[in-house]
Design an enzyme around this catalytic site. Sequence first.
Site, PDB file in Angstrom:
ATOM      1  N   GLY A  46       0.837  -1.191   0.000  1.00  0.00           N
ATOM      2  CA  GLY A  46       0.000   0.000   0.000  1.00  0.00           C
ATOM      3  C   GLY A  46       0.873   1.242   0.000  1.00  0.00           C
ATOM      4  N   GLN A  51       3.080   9.899   1.295  1.00  0.00           N
ATOM      5  CA  GLN A  51       4.413   9.284   1.376  1.00  0.00           C
ATOM      6  C   GLN A  51       5.318   9.659   0.209  1.00  0.00           C
ATOM      7  OE1 GLN A  51       2.524   5.213   2.125  1.00  0.00           O
ATOM      8  NE2 GLN A  51       4.506   5.000   3.126  1.00  0.00           N
ATOM      9  N   CYS A  92       6.094  -0.222   7.072  1.00  0.00           N
ATOM     10  CA  CYS A  92       5.733   0.956   6.283  1.00  0.00           C
ATOM     11  C   CYS A  92       6.918   1.322   5.403  1.00  0.00           C
ATOM     12  CB  CYS A  92       5.415   2.112   7.227  1.00  0.00           C
ATOM     13  SG  CYS A  92       4.934   3.625   6.394  1.00  0.00           S
ATOM     14  N   LEU A  93       6.629   1.672   4.145  1.00  0.00           N
ATOM     15  CA  LEU A  93       7.721   2.061   3.240  1.00  0.00           C
ATOM     16  C   LEU A  93       8.411   3.332   3.740  1.00  0.00           C
ATOM     17  CD1 LEU A  93       6.057   1.364  -0.230  1.00  0.00           C
ATOM     18  CD2 LEU A  93       7.702  -0.064   0.998  1.00  0.00           C
ATOM     19  N   HIS A 134      -4.255   1.943   7.904  1.00  0.00           N
ATOM     20  CA  HIS A 134      -2.872   2.431   7.939  1.00  0.00           C
ATOM     21  C   HIS A 134      -2.688   3.563   6.911  1.00  0.00           C
ATOM     22  CE1 HIS A 134       1.665   1.480   7.974  1.00  0.00           C
ATOM     23  NE2 HIS A 134       1.524   2.264   6.927  1.00  0.00           N
ATOM     24  N   GLU A 135      -3.242   3.360   5.717  1.00  0.00           N
ATOM     25  CA  GLU A 135      -3.069   4.361   4.649  1.00  0.00           C
ATOM     26  C   GLU A 135      -3.881   5.626   4.910  1.00  0.00           C
ATOM     27  OE1 GLU A 135      -0.672   3.885   2.821  1.00  0.00           O
ATOM     28  OE2 GLU A 135      -0.444   1.715   2.934  1.00  0.00           O
ATOM     29  N   HIS A 138      -2.024   7.834   7.063  1.00  0.00           N
ATOM     30  CA  HIS A 138      -1.007   8.625   6.346  1.00  0.00           C
ATOM     31  C   HIS A 138      -1.598   9.937   5.829  1.00  0.00           C
ATOM     32  CE1 HIS A 138       2.663   6.296   6.169  1.00  0.00           C
ATOM     33  NE2 HIS A 138       2.064   5.218   5.694  1.00  0.00           N
TER      34      HIS A 138
HETATM   35 NI    NI Z   1       2.852   3.251   5.601  1.00  0.00          NI
END
Ligand code: NI
Length: 182
Positions: A46, A51, A92-93, A134-135, A138
């Site tokens: 995701g 991000q 998480c990226l 989670h997204e 963000h």
């Molecule tokens: Ni993330």
Amino acid sequence: MKKLEVLHFPDPRLRKIAQPVKNFDKDLKNIIDRMFFTMYEEKGIGLAATQVNIHKRIIVIDVSEKKNEKLYLINPEILSLSDDKDSMEEGCLSVPGFYESVERPKKIKILTYDYDGKEIELDAYGLLSTCIQHEIDHLNGKLFVDHISSLKRSRIETKIKKLKKDGLIASRKETPNYKSAV
Ligand code: NI
């Protein structure tokens, strides 16, 4: 296609609140295409626009094993969350290589929009529900590390700063449980 640069915690730009998408045009489709490309390249499941330093309410997701089930969310709104909760290891990226257990509602119902601005209702549970929550976090300037203790969070912050300084952030992506990185 060129990969978008992913911001890393504790970059303050990850704390910005994303703005709703107003124009359902070609540019929107282009951003989504580039976000999918970046997410697959980074081996994530995701990615939120925040991000990649685009502060619009856009999310791309693919939680399938074969990486062939694209799901995009535009201006997602939470309609309901279940009372029962579940804990999952999240990554998480933007926090590469770190995984922590986070408790969240098991099920979620959202309202989202397609490329033409048409409303869609979506019910999700399990990994997809966790990923969506989670997204959406963000887009609201929140990271999964905000759900863990401040002690653990500051330890991660120190380690990431050190990895950045040493130019070792890229190597953190090569992790066996990358599948959970969102
Ligand atoms: Ni993330």
